[in-house]
Scaffold this motif. Structure first.
Motif, mmCIF file in Angstrom:
data_model
loop_
_atom_site.group_PDB
_atom_site.id
_atom_site.type_symbol
_atom_site.label_atom_id
_atom_site.label_comp_id
_atom_site.label_asym_id
_atom_site.label_seq_id
_atom_site.Cartn_x
_atom_site.Cartn_y
_atom_site.Cartn_z
ATOM 1 N N MET A 1 25.698 -0.640 -40.968
ATOM 2 C CA MET A 1 24.623 0.177 -40.267
ATOM 3 C C MET A 1 24.742 1.192 -39.446
ATOM 4 O O MET A 1 24.042 2.174 -39.344
ATOM 5 N N LYS A 2 25.734 1.136 -38.680
ATOM 6 C CA LYS A 2 26.119 2.479 -37.736
ATOM 7 C C LYS A 2 26.748 3.366 -38.706
ATOM 8 O O LYS A 2 26.490 4.585 -38.220
ATOM 9 N N TRP A 3 27.478 3.129 -39.755
ATOM 10 C CA TRP A 3 28.042 4.068 -40.534
ATOM 11 C C TRP A 3 26.498 4.810 -41.167
ATOM 12 O O TRP A 3 26.950 6.184 -41.340
ATOM 13 N N GLU A 4 25.870 4.395 -41.651
ATOM 14 C CA GLU A 4 24.481 4.743 -42.103
ATOM 15 C C GLU A 4 23.671 5.641 -41.081
ATOM 16 O O GLU A 4 23.291 6.847 -41.253
ATOM 17 N N GLU A 5 23.744 5.243 -39.950
ATOM 18 C CA GLU A 5 23.091 5.773 -38.818
ATOM 19 C C GLU A 5 23.865 7.192 -38.553
ATOM 20 O O GLU A 5 23.301 8.170 -38.387
ATOM 21 N N ALA A 6 25.303 6.985 -38.610
ATOM 22 C CA ALA A 6 25.986 8.094 -38.290
ATOM 23 C C ALA A 6 26.008 9.179 -39.454
ATOM 24 O O ALA A 6 25.861 10.233 -39.254
ATOM 25 N N ASN A 7 25.782 8.660 -40.878
ATOM 26 C CA ASN A 7 25.634 9.718 -41.941
ATOM 27 C C ASN A 7 24.248 10.255 -41.780
ATOM 28 O O ASN A 7 24.092 11.567 -41.955
ATOM 29 N N SER A 8 23.335 9.596 -41.440
ATOM 30 C CA SER A 8 22.074 10.106 -41.456
ATOM 31 C C SER A 8 21.836 11.234 -40.298
ATOM 32 O O SER A 8 21.262 12.232 -40.252
ATOM 33 N N GLY A 9 22.275 10.993 -38.967
ATOM 34 C CA GLY A 9 22.564 11.745 -37.966
ATOM 35 C C GLY A 9 23.345 12.877 -38.271
ATOM 36 O O GLY A 9 22.996 14.166 -37.866
ATOM 37 N N ARG A 10 24.476 12.740 -39.002
ATOM 38 C CA ARG A 10 25.088 13.965 -39.411
ATOM 39 C C ARG A 10 24.455 14.854 -40.297
ATOM 40 O O ARG A 10 24.583 16.132 -40.281
ATOM 41 N N ALA A 11 23.601 14.335 -41.248
ATOM 42 C CA ALA A 11 22.875 15.109 -42.189
ATOM 43 C C ALA A 11 21.795 15.883 -41.441
ATOM 44 O O ALA A 11 21.584 17.186 -41.690
ATOM 45 N N ASP A 12 21.070 15.126 -40.455
ATOM 46 C CA ASP A 12 20.033 15.928 -39.780
ATOM 47 C C ASP A 12 20.577 16.839 -38.812
ATOM 48 O O ASP A 12 19.975 17.874 -38.835
ATOM 49 N N ASP A 13 21.729 16.575 -38.161
ATOM 50 C CA ASP A 13 22.510 17.812 -37.522
ATOM 51 C C ASP A 13 22.826 19.059 -38.404
ATOM 52 O O ASP A 13 22.674 19.974 -37.904
ATOM 53 N N ARG A 14 23.396 18.782 -39.567
ATOM 54 C CA ARG A 14 23.518 19.795 -40.437
ATOM 55 C C ARG A 14 22.264 20.527 -40.825
ATOM 56 O O ARG A 14 22.230 21.885 -41.067
ATOM 57 N N LEU A 15 21.309 19.854 -41.151
ATOM 58 C CA LEU A 15 19.907 20.662 -41.486
ATOM 59 C C LEU A 15 19.409 21.265 -40.198
ATOM 60 O O LEU A 15 18.765 22.444 -40.380
ATOM 61 N N LYS A 16 19.527 20.930 -39.119
ATOM 62 C CA LYS A 16 19.097 21.542 -37.798
ATOM 63 C C LYS A 16 19.879 22.816 -37.537
ATOM 64 O O LYS A 16 19.541 23.839 -37.337
ATOM 65 N N ILE A 17 21.315 22.609 -37.825
ATOM 66 C CA ILE A 17 22.424 23.702 -37.827
ATOM 67 C C ILE A 17 22.090 24.940 -38.806
ATOM 68 O O ILE A 17 21.918 26.078 -38.415
ATOM 69 N N ASP A 18 21.541 24.447 -39.984
ATOM 70 C CA ASP A 18 20.961 25.406 -41.263
ATOM 71 C C ASP A 18 19.804 26.104 -40.664
ATOM 72 O O ASP A 18 19.821 27.264 -40.754
ATOM 73 N N GLU A 19 18.846 25.515 -39.978
ATOM 74 C CA GLU A 19 17.723 25.893 -39.658
ATOM 75 C C GLU A 19 17.910 26.903 -38.502
ATOM 76 O O GLU A 19 17.591 28.212 -38.420
ATOM 77 N N ASP A 209 31.810 15.028 -32.165
ATOM 78 C CA ASP A 209 31.824 13.450 -31.646
ATOM 79 C C ASP A 209 31.419 12.514 -32.674
ATOM 80 O O ASP A 209 32.011 11.595 -32.541
ATOM 81 N N ASP A 210 30.395 12.730 -33.404
ATOM 82 C CA ASP A 210 29.782 11.961 -34.230
ATOM 83 C C ASP A 210 30.633 11.776 -35.185
ATOM 84 O O ASP A 210 31.066 10.492 -35.944
ATOM 85 N N GLN A 211 31.613 12.754 -35.796
ATOM 86 C CA GLN A 211 32.617 12.321 -36.916
ATOM 87 C C GLN A 211 33.781 11.654 -36.106
ATOM 88 O O GLN A 211 34.300 10.659 -36.950
ATOM 89 N N ARG A 212 34.081 11.920 -34.828
ATOM 90 C CA ARG A 212 35.097 11.150 -34.233
ATOM 91 C C ARG A 212 34.503 9.639 -34.301
ATOM 92 O O ARG A 212 35.185 8.739 -34.483
ATOM 93 N N SER A 213 33.197 9.406 -33.806
ATOM 94 C CA SER A 213 32.457 8.109 -33.636
ATOM 95 C C SER A 213 32.795 7.434 -35.233
ATOM 96 O O SER A 213 33.010 6.314 -35.114
ATOM 97 N N TYR A 214 32.317 8.152 -36.073
ATOM 98 C CA TYR A 214 32.319 7.711 -37.451
ATOM 99 C C TYR A 214 33.670 7.457 -37.759
ATOM 100 O O TYR A 214 33.897 6.133 -38.550
ATOM 101 N N GLU A 215 34.727 8.242 -37.603
ATOM 102 C CA GLU A 215 36.048 7.767 -37.978
ATOM 103 C C GLU A 215 36.529 6.557 -37.379
ATOM 104 O O GLU A 215 37.148 5.757 -37.828
#
Length: 424
Positions: A1-19, A209-215
């Motif tokens: 569950m945490k891994w999915e949340e981390a992936n979802s947050g990472r995807a949202d962050d990437r979209l926000k960074i692209d915007e 930080d999210d990547q470190r938390s994910y790892e």
């Protein structure tokens, strides 16, 4: 569950960074456009300044020409004055001659002569006066027309110069206001650009930080999976031991049954015991004695518990105390273990401490095996030897703890052994 949340947050962050990158690109394009407009306005201001300088030079030239015309006017006025003085001088001369002629006429007592000279004098005076008035009127008209023409030209040039100067002043004022407004917009855009860059930097930090938390979560799950596998392996071993014990007991029970029942022709133990019991019951009246065969089996169970607060974990410890294995679970990051300490506590009594060399580094996805003295040969960085003792210790409760150079606990490995007795 945490891994999915981390992936979802990472995807949202990437979209926000692209915007934010798209917005930043638009702002940079707008800033470049404003800079080009400012450059064009500065070129226009430079051109207007040159034009203003040219007009100022032209105005200075006109002023010099006006000064020259003024000097010429003064010179002409002086010439007029000189002519007037000459006329006055000639008038005085004519008056003197007239007086002489009148005196001569007075001396001439003849009426005819007197009338003749009088008429001649009147004609001369009339001619002189007409010539004088004609000359005065011509000079006056010429001077007045010339001065009016020059004054009109100077006024026209002055009005045109003033109009051009006023237009240039208004244009420079407008350009300055526009430049100030554009500079204000540029400052706002630069501030917004800095803010967006700061947000991107914060998002990058958050992403790291999210990547470190994910790892870390992934490493924890890997550790849990390895722990579950080890527990399953231990349970499998214990189950196999129980199955082997059951098979052994089943074989012994078959042997005992054969011994009790006997062969087809011979009496077994059961018949002999019944016969003895019946004989004893006839001969003696006493309490009967029940005989039980008790078979006891001792077995031991060993459990392991591991944990890590980073990428370095205690992979394995020898039950005989011969070695300890550490591993770096990270796939790309080196772990400096200089002056880290590996402590072994045996049954809460004995403590063994091994200190890593100050320059030791554990490479990514690699392990190091640390032998006790006399149990292995050193081959850094993969194999180290603990020269402080011949063994890492053996006991029922063994705790292996890894401390960093600040004394913080980074990994643990706990081995517990319990004794069990099976009675049948």
């Amino acid at each position: 569950m945490k891994w999915e949340e981390a992936n979802s947050g990472r995807a949202d962050d990437r979209l926000k960074i692209d915007e934010l990158l798209v917005t930043l690109s638009g702002l940079e394009a707008e800033i470049n456009l404003l800079k080009r407009r400012i450059a064009l306005l500065e070129e226009e201001i430079a051109r207007l300044r040159k034009e203003n300088a040219r007009l100022q030079a032209e105005l200075q030239r006109v002023r010099v020409q006006l000064d020259q015309e003024t000097l010429l006017r003064i010179d002409n006025q002086n010439r007029v004055k000189t002519l007037l003085e000459e006329i006055d001088f000639m008038k005085r001369g004519f008056d003197s001659e007239l007086k002489d002629l009148q005196a001569m006429a007075a001396r001439d007592t003849t009426n005819e002569n007197r009338e003749f000279f009088k008429n001649e004098l009147a004609n001369a005076i009339r001619d002189i006066r007409a010539e004088y008035e004609q000359m005065m009127n011509g000079n006056k008209s010429e001077l007045e027309s010339w001065y009016q023409l020059r004054v009109q030209e100077i006024n026209t040039q002055s009005n045109r110069q003033n109009a051009e100067n006023n237009y240039q002043k208004e244009e420079v004022k407008r350009l300055r206001n526009q430049t100030s407004e554009l500079r204000g917009k540029l400052s706002d855009l630069e501030a917004r650009n800095v803010l967006l860059e700061k947000q991107i930097e914060d998002l990058n930090y958050q992403l790291e930080d999210d990547q470190r938390s994910y790892e870390a979560a992934l490493n924890d799950k890997d550790a849990q999976i390895r722990k579950l596998r080890e527990e399953c392996q231990a349970l499998m071993v214990e189950l196999q031991m129980l199955l082997d014990t059951k098979q052994t007991l089943d074989g012994e029970l078959k042997v005992y049954r054969k011994m009790l029942d006997g062969e087809s022709d011979n009496n077994g133990l059961r018949q002999l015991v019944e016969q003895v019991v019946r004989t004893s019951a006839i001969n003696e009246v006493a309490d009967t004695e029940t005989m039980r065969v008790v078979k006891g089996e001792h077995s031991s169970r060993t459990s392991y518990q591991r944990s890590a607060k980073g990428h370095v974990a205690i992979k394995e410890t020898s039950p005989e105390g011969k070695f300890v294995i550490l591993e770096n679970t990270h796939r790309a990051k080196e772990e400096p273990l200089g002056d880290w300490k590996l402590k072994r506590k045996i049954d809460g009594k004995r403590e063994i401490v091994f200190t890593f060399p100050s320059d030791y580094v554990l490479h990514p996805f690699q392990s190091v095996k640390i032998f006790a003295r006399g149990n292995g040969i050193a081959n850094p960085p993969d194999v180290l030897v603990f020269e402080g003792d011949d063994t890492f210790g053996v006991g029922a409760n063994v705790q292996t703890i890894l401390y960093n150079n600040k004394g913080e606990e980074r990994a643990t490995h706990i081995q517990r052994q319990s004794q069990q007795t099976t009675t049948s």
